[in-house]
Motif scaffolding. Structure first.
Motif, mmCIF file in Angstrom:
data_model
loop_
_atom_site.group_PDB
_atom_site.id
_atom_site.type_symbol
_atom_site.label_atom_id
_atom_site.label_comp_id
_atom_site.label_asym_id
_atom_site.label_seq_id
_atom_site.Cartn_x
_atom_site.Cartn_y
_atom_site.Cartn_z
ATOM 1 N N CYS A 115 -1.428 16.287 1.493
ATOM 2 C CA CYS A 115 -2.385 15.304 0.943
ATOM 3 C C CYS A 115 -3.446 15.886 0.317
ATOM 4 O O CYS A 115 -4.202 16.688 0.580
ATOM 5 C CB CYS A 115 -3.164 14.842 2.501
ATOM 6 N N THR A 132 -1.375 4.918 -5.036
ATOM 7 C CA THR A 132 -1.911 3.559 -4.542
ATOM 8 C C THR A 132 -2.935 2.966 -5.393
ATOM 9 O O THR A 132 -3.672 3.600 -6.265
ATOM 10 C CB THR A 132 -2.407 3.608 -3.348
ATOM 11 N N PHE A 164 -4.834 12.369 6.947
ATOM 12 C CA PHE A 164 -5.202 10.831 7.061
ATOM 13 C C PHE A 164 -4.726 10.528 8.457
ATOM 14 O O PHE A 164 -3.532 10.928 8.868
ATOM 15 C CB PHE A 164 -4.038 10.452 6.024
ATOM 16 N N ARG A 180 -3.154 -4.383 -1.052
ATOM 17 C CA ARG A 180 -1.900 -3.636 -0.306
ATOM 18 C C ARG A 180 -0.874 -3.624 -1.371
ATOM 19 O O ARG A 180 0.230 -4.256 -1.631
ATOM 20 C CB ARG A 180 -1.397 -4.573 0.693
ATOM 21 N N GLY A 208 0.982 -1.181 0.026
ATOM 22 C CA GLY A 208 0.076 -0.146 0.050
ATOM 23 C C GLY A 208 1.005 1.222 -0.115
ATOM 24 O O GLY A 208 1.997 1.075 0.207
ATOM 25 N N SER A 209 0.353 2.423 -0.305
ATOM 26 C CA SER A 209 0.934 3.735 -0.286
ATOM 27 C C SER A 209 1.543 3.918 1.303
ATOM 28 O O SER A 209 2.589 4.632 1.449
ATOM 29 C CB SER A 209 0.337 4.653 -1.065
ATOM 30 N N LEU A 210 0.836 3.346 2.161
ATOM 31 C CA LEU A 210 1.146 3.500 3.552
ATOM 32 C C LEU A 210 2.388 2.657 3.841
ATOM 33 O O LEU A 210 3.499 3.268 4.573
ATOM 34 C CB LEU A 210 -0.096 2.819 4.382
ATOM 35 N N ASN A 270 -7.594 13.813 2.994
ATOM 36 C CA ASN A 270 -8.543 12.786 3.485
ATOM 37 C C ASN A 270 -8.623 13.394 5.044
ATOM 38 O O ASN A 270 -7.464 13.351 5.556
ATOM 39 C CB ASN A 270 -8.111 11.318 3.457
ATOM 40 N N ALA A 315 -3.484 9.657 -3.020
ATOM 41 C CA ALA A 315 -4.350 8.311 -2.902
ATOM 42 C C ALA A 315 -5.586 8.384 -3.723
ATOM 43 O O ALA A 315 -5.879 7.482 -4.269
ATOM 44 C CB ALA A 315 -4.338 7.989 -1.477
ATOM 45 N N TYR A 316 -5.971 9.436 -3.804
ATOM 46 C CA TYR A 316 -7.453 9.760 -4.637
ATOM 47 C C TYR A 316 -7.243 10.568 -5.865
ATOM 48 O O TYR A 316 -8.279 11.045 -6.386
ATOM 49 C CB TYR A 316 -8.128 10.663 -3.675
ATOM 50 N N SER A 361 -5.126 1.334 -4.169
ATOM 51 C CA SER A 361 -6.283 0.878 -3.154
ATOM 52 C C SER A 361 -7.474 1.455 -3.511
ATOM 53 O O SER A 361 -8.603 1.175 -3.319
ATOM 54 C CB SER A 361 -5.794 1.125 -1.662
ATOM 55 N N LYS A 362 -7.609 2.619 -4.128
ATOM 56 C CA LYS A 362 -8.978 3.645 -4.086
ATOM 57 C C LYS A 362 -9.376 3.534 -5.552
ATOM 58 O O LYS A 362 -10.434 2.804 -5.718
ATOM 59 C CB LYS A 362 -8.569 4.955 -3.477
ATOM 60 N N ASP A 376 1.049 13.094 -1.239
ATOM 61 C CA ASP A 376 0.390 11.938 -1.123
ATOM 62 C C ASP A 376 -1.193 11.938 -1.858
ATOM 63 O O ASP A 376 -1.948 12.779 -1.927
ATOM 64 C CB ASP A 376 -0.274 11.898 0.483
HETATM 65 C C1 LIG Z 1 -6.109 5.487 1.868
HETATM 66 C C2 LIG Z 1 -4.959 6.224 1.873
HETATM 67 C C3 LIG Z 1 -3.839 6.002 1.615
HETATM 68 C C4 LIG Z 1 -3.321 4.633 1.542
HETATM 69 O O1 LIG Z 1 -3.853 3.577 1.249
HETATM 70 P P1 LIG Z 1 -2.861 2.291 1.051
HETATM 71 O O2 LIG Z 1 -4.223 1.306 1.084
HETATM 72 O O3 LIG Z 1 -1.824 1.898 2.157
HETATM 73 O O4 LIG Z 1 -2.290 2.387 -0.300
HETATM 74 C C5 LIG Z 1 -2.664 6.883 1.586
HETATM 75 N N1 LIG Z 1 -3.153 8.240 1.840
HETATM 76 C C6 LIG Z 1 -4.319 8.564 2.269
HETATM 77 C C7 LIG Z 1 -4.551 9.900 2.353
HETATM 78 C C8 LIG Z 1 -5.344 7.741 2.079
HETATM 79 O O5 LIG Z 1 -6.557 7.956 2.380
#
Ligand SMILES: *Cc1c(COP(=O)(O)O)cnc(C)c1O
Length: 379
Positions: free
Chosen positions: A176, A237, A132, A248, A101-103, A180, A209-210, A239-240, A207
């Motif tokens: 971000c 990522t 976040f 992940r 994940g990007s996390l 988020n 993510a979106y 993920s979204k 970041d």
């Molecule tokens: C959901 C989210 C991520 C990362 O999600 P991963 O599932 O780990 O890729 C990162 N930054 C923000 C702001 C998010 O909302």
């Protein structure tokens, strides 16, 4: 919210006299989005984790099924995925570092560049707040000190205050966009202006993510910023937008003077072979994903316009979620949502984030809002 499992281990730790690093006790607990409660006669919807409501693309499911040899370790460098991403984004594959994940990619950046120095002093990491939920946990665990700069009233970053917060201990700034949980994006001009004020030895992480859901033409594109700035790092990522949250897989993009160190601290085998193949399939069938993302963007527009028609004031919504600045009415509204079998994300007495989900879920959410008289008004 601590899980039962965590509670048990905390108690067991106390009983044995084993205690964690002091920082662990001070960390906020990550509150994962709750599942909806079952209500008789109503289908439940989870609008609490910004997940993509669409099932995986057929080609993604095929890619997963075609790689059953999980008795083998994956390629630690995720070379196939990085090669595919390199041509997709037009960046050198060497500049891409994948993570769980990007996390995972963010934790790697923190582990590499921020923490506690040998003399005990703490590095500083600046980020907007509220943002976040994982940021304070990840920064705290790294050993660095969180410097949280409050958002402006409209849910945007206060970039002037963030630039003013930079000290000679600042190692990293997290931006971000879209933020988020509030939703607004940063513009290219804003980010360029910010970078001009920040010393070039401070890493600025963007970041995104979106990113797939962004439609504001002035919104920053992190990859363009990375091309122009040696200290910029982009986080993205699958993920979204791509809807692979359960697999992940995410990545950072930065220049070789940074990636050389990231490769040293990389968690070995962070991206499984299945996640890698699913991500590649998502890139190869990007057009199909774009259609789904566009459907979600259309739903977002419907929800935003529906709320505005009720006279509700909400910040710019460029992610797959909306932010309701409900203040002290947040818990009350969360209960009402729960009674409608909608799981939403309430943040104390601050506000609520509601993910754009299935059409039926969004309609039910709007219908609930129409019955609620204490929504966030235009003041
Ligand atoms: C959901 C989210 C991520 C990362 O999600 P991963 O599932 O780990 O890729 C990162 N930054 C923000 C702001 C998010 O909302």
């Amino acid at each position: 919210m601590t899980t039962t499992e965590n509670d048990t281990s905390a108690v067991a730790g106390q009983a044995s006299g084993i205690s964690p690093r002091p920082v662990v006790d001070r960390l906020p607990r990550y509150a994962a989005g709750k599942p909806p409660v079952a209500i008789e006669g109503l289908e439940s919807y989870k609008l609490s984790s910004n997940e993509n409501p669409f099932p995986p693309l057929p080609s993604v499911l095929e890619a997963i099924a075609a790689h059953p040899n999980v008795n083998r370790y994956p390629d630690p460098l995720a070379t196939a995925l990085r090669t595919e991403l390199a041509s997709f984004l037009d960046v050198p594959a060497e500049d891409i570092v994948t993570g769980g994940g990007s996390l995972g990619a963010l934790n790697q950046l923190l582990a590499t560049f921020a923490g506690q120095r040998e003399d005990g002093t703490q590095d500083e990491v600046i980020y907007p707040w509220r943002s976040f939920e994982a940021y304070p946990i990840s920064v705290g665990l790294s050993g660095a000190r969180s410097v949280q700069v409050p958002l402006l009233a409209d849910g945007r970053h206060d970039l002037d205050a963030m630039a003013a917060a930079v000290t000679d201990r600042t190692r990293m700034v997290l931006l971000c966009t879209p933020n988020n949980p509030t939703g607004p994006v940063l513009s290219t001009d804003e980010v360029e202006g910010f970078l001009a004020k920040v010393p070039s030895d401070v890493i600025v992480v963007i970041d995104e993510a979106y990113e797939d859901f962004v439609r504001d033409p002035d919104a920053v594109n992190g990859v363009e910023i990375y091309r122009r700035h040696q200290n910029a790092v982009v986080l993205r990522t699958f993920s979204k937008g791509a809807g692979l949250a359960g697999l992940r897989v995410g990545y950072s993009i930065s220049h070789p003077h940074l990636t050389q160190y990231l490769r040293v601290t990389a968690v070995p085998f962070a991206v499984s072979q299945i996640a890698e193949q699913a991500a590649i399939a998502s890139l190869k069938h990007h057009g199909e994903l774009v259609e789904r993302i566009q459907a979600l963007v259309a739903e977002r527009t419907r929800v935003v316009e529906g709320l505005q028609a009720l006279g509700w004031s909400i910040p710019q919504a460029e992610g797959n979620f909306v932010w309701l600045d409900l203040g002290e009415n947040t818990p009350e509204f969360a209960v009402l949502a729960e009674q409608q079998a909608l799981a939403v994300r309430a943040f104390g007495t601050e506000g609520m984030r509601v993910t754009i989900g299935e059409e039926e879920a969004n309609s039910r959410f709007l219908a609930l809002c129409a019955t609620y008289t204490k929504g966030p008004r235009v003041s």
